[in-house]
Design a protein around this motif. Structure first.
Motif, PDB file in Angstrom:
ATOM      1  N   TYR A 158     -78.028  19.941 -51.826  1.00  0.00           N
ATOM      2  CA  TYR A 158     -78.015  19.254 -53.120  1.00  0.00           C
ATOM      3  C   TYR A 158     -76.769  19.528 -53.955  1.00  0.00           C
ATOM      4  O   TYR A 158     -76.435  18.728 -54.828  1.00  0.00           O
ATOM      5  CB  TYR A 158     -79.260  19.646 -53.918  1.00  0.00           C
ATOM      6  N   GLY A 159     -76.070  20.646 -53.710  1.00  0.00           N
ATOM      7  CA  GLY A 159     -74.854  20.938 -54.461  1.00  0.00           C
ATOM      8  C   GLY A 159     -75.057  20.900 -55.962  1.00  0.00           C
ATOM      9  O   GLY A 159     -75.998  21.486 -56.500  1.00  0.00           O
ATOM     10  N   GLU A 160     -74.219  20.169 -56.679  1.00  0.00           N
ATOM     11  CA  GLU A 160     -74.275  20.109 -58.135  1.00  0.00           C
ATOM     12  C   GLU A 160     -75.454  19.303 -58.657  1.00  0.00           C
ATOM     13  O   GLU A 160     -75.716  19.297 -59.861  1.00  0.00           O
ATOM     14  CB  GLU A 160     -72.968  19.523 -58.684  1.00  0.00           C
ATOM     15  N   ASP A 161     -76.168  18.612 -57.767  1.00  0.00           N
ATOM     16  CA  ASP A 161     -77.340  17.847 -58.202  1.00  0.00           C
ATOM     17  C   ASP A 161     -78.542  18.741 -58.470  1.00  0.00           C
ATOM     18  O   ASP A 161     -79.573  18.261 -58.957  1.00  0.00           O
ATOM     19  CB  ASP A 161     -77.721  16.805 -57.143  1.00  0.00           C
ATOM     20  N   ALA A 162     -78.434  20.017 -58.118  1.00  0.00           N
ATOM     21  CA  ALA A 162     -79.541  20.950 -58.336  1.00  0.00           C
ATOM     22  C   ALA A 162     -79.052  22.155 -59.122  1.00  0.00           C
ATOM     23  O   ALA A 162     -77.904  22.579 -58.998  1.00  0.00           O
ATOM     24  CB  ALA A 162     -80.134  21.401 -57.001  1.00  0.00           C
ATOM     25  N   VAL A 163     -79.942  22.717 -59.937  1.00  0.00           N
ATOM     26  CA  VAL A 163     -79.660  23.924 -60.703  1.00  0.00           C
ATOM     27  C   VAL A 163     -80.552  25.038 -60.186  1.00  0.00           C
ATOM     28  O   VAL A 163     -81.764  24.854 -60.012  1.00  0.00           O
ATOM     29  CB  VAL A 163     -79.912  23.700 -62.207  1.00  0.00           C
ATOM     30  N   VAL A 164     -79.956  26.187 -59.918  1.00  0.00           N
ATOM     31  CA  VAL A 164     -80.714  27.335 -59.427  1.00  0.00           C
ATOM     32  C   VAL A 164     -81.347  28.049 -60.605  1.00  0.00           C
ATOM     33  O   VAL A 164     -80.704  28.297 -61.636  1.00  0.00           O
ATOM     34  CB  VAL A 164     -79.797  28.302 -58.649  1.00  0.00           C
ATOM     35  N   VAL A 165     -82.616  28.412 -60.465  1.00  0.00           N
ATOM     36  CA  VAL A 165     -83.358  29.105 -61.516  1.00  0.00           C
ATOM     37  C   VAL A 165     -83.720  30.497 -61.033  1.00  0.00           C
ATOM     38  O   VAL A 165     -84.330  30.662 -59.983  1.00  0.00           O
ATOM     39  CB  VAL A 165     -84.653  28.348 -61.893  1.00  0.00           C
TER      40      VAL A 165
END
Length: 277
Positions: free
Chosen positions: A22-29
């Motif tokens: 996903y690269g920049e399309d996802a944010v890690v929490v």
């Protein structure tokens, strides 16, 4: 509010696969304290969230060959209360204890505070002063980056799109360390200026100033002035040079001019405490 896909991988390999896909399309929490604020204020609108809460092995605190290993999902509260950290790295425990409130520290994580690269966070300056290294995992294996090289600017790090912070390594050998946090606004916890200073065996000194620029400020050449006998004059000179070399920002907690004055005082006070001068 648009729909956000929630992913909760059960292994590091699965987390890395999602991160790579996903690269920049996802944010890690991690703990979610910072991400939650950004989303609530409308500054961040991710299509997907990848939670590391279910990834095993990222929440341990242990020592190996004199090196402190903090997993990325270790909470601030766990560092603050760890018997190991309080015994061998007491300044680190104290630094984490000064972050916000117990409710925030019970949620915020070691990996998260580094990956967020928030300039007004407390731990990065202390970790940099302790010569800590960020452990980064990617599909091609692991690598380590010194904290002062990991945070590049405001909310910008050396992480690649397919990588995750999995831990921090803090070496032993610190003779003494000090953390000072200057708050200019009583209504909030975030520092106007922070100073972390550490002495090592021999004549090595590391001074890191935080909360004044896009990244923690460390000047090895200025710290080298402490290579001989350290007296009040040397301490004042180091403090003066730090204030001269740093180009501080202006925000609600203080103007650049004000920060420069505070920096010189706080570096001097940290070194006076460190050397008993």
């Amino acid at each position: 509010m648009r729909h956000v896909e929630w992913h909760q991988p059960r292994s590091l390999d699965e987390a890395l696969e999602l991160r790579s896909s996903y690269g920049e399309d996802a944010v890690v929490v991690a703990g979610g304290t910072f991400v939650g604020i950004l989303m609530n204020q409308g500054f961040l609108r991710p299509a997907r969230l990848i939670s590391l809460r279910g990834v095993p092995g990222l929440d341990s605190i242990r020592e190996e060959d004199g090196v402190l290993l903090l997993g990325a999902m270790v909470t601030h509260r766990s560092v603050e209360r760890s018997e190991l950290v309080r015994r061998k790295w007491p300044a680190l425990a104290r630094t984490f204890s000064l972050v916000a409130s117990p409710r925030v520290r019970n949620q915020a994580t070691v990996g998260g505070v580094l990956a967020d690269a928030d300039y007004a966070s407390d731990p990065p300056a202390m970790l940099a002063a302790l010569a800590a290294r960020v452990v980064i995992a990617g599909k091609n294996g692991e690598r380590e980056v010194p904290v002062e090289d990991f945070i590049l600017d405001h909310y910008t790090t050396a992480l690649k799109e397919d990588e995750l912070v999995v831990g921090v390594r803090v070496p032993d050998g610190v003779r003494q360390a000090v953390y000072r946090k200057f708050r200019s606004r009583s209504s909030e916890d975030r520092p106007c200026v922070s100073v972390a200073a550490a002495r090592y065996g021999g004549k090595t000194l590391r001074v890191v100033v935080g909360a004044v620029a896009g990244r923690p400020q460390y000047f090895p050449d200025v710290c080298a002035l402490a290579g001989g006998e350290v007296d009040a004059g040397i301490i004042r000179e180091i403090a003066r040079r730090y204030a001269e070399n740093i180009h501080p920002l202006s925000d609600a907690r203080g103007s650049a001019r004000y920060r420069r004055r505070v920096m010189e005082v706080e570096v001097r006070r940290a070194l006076e405490e460190l050397y008993g001068v």
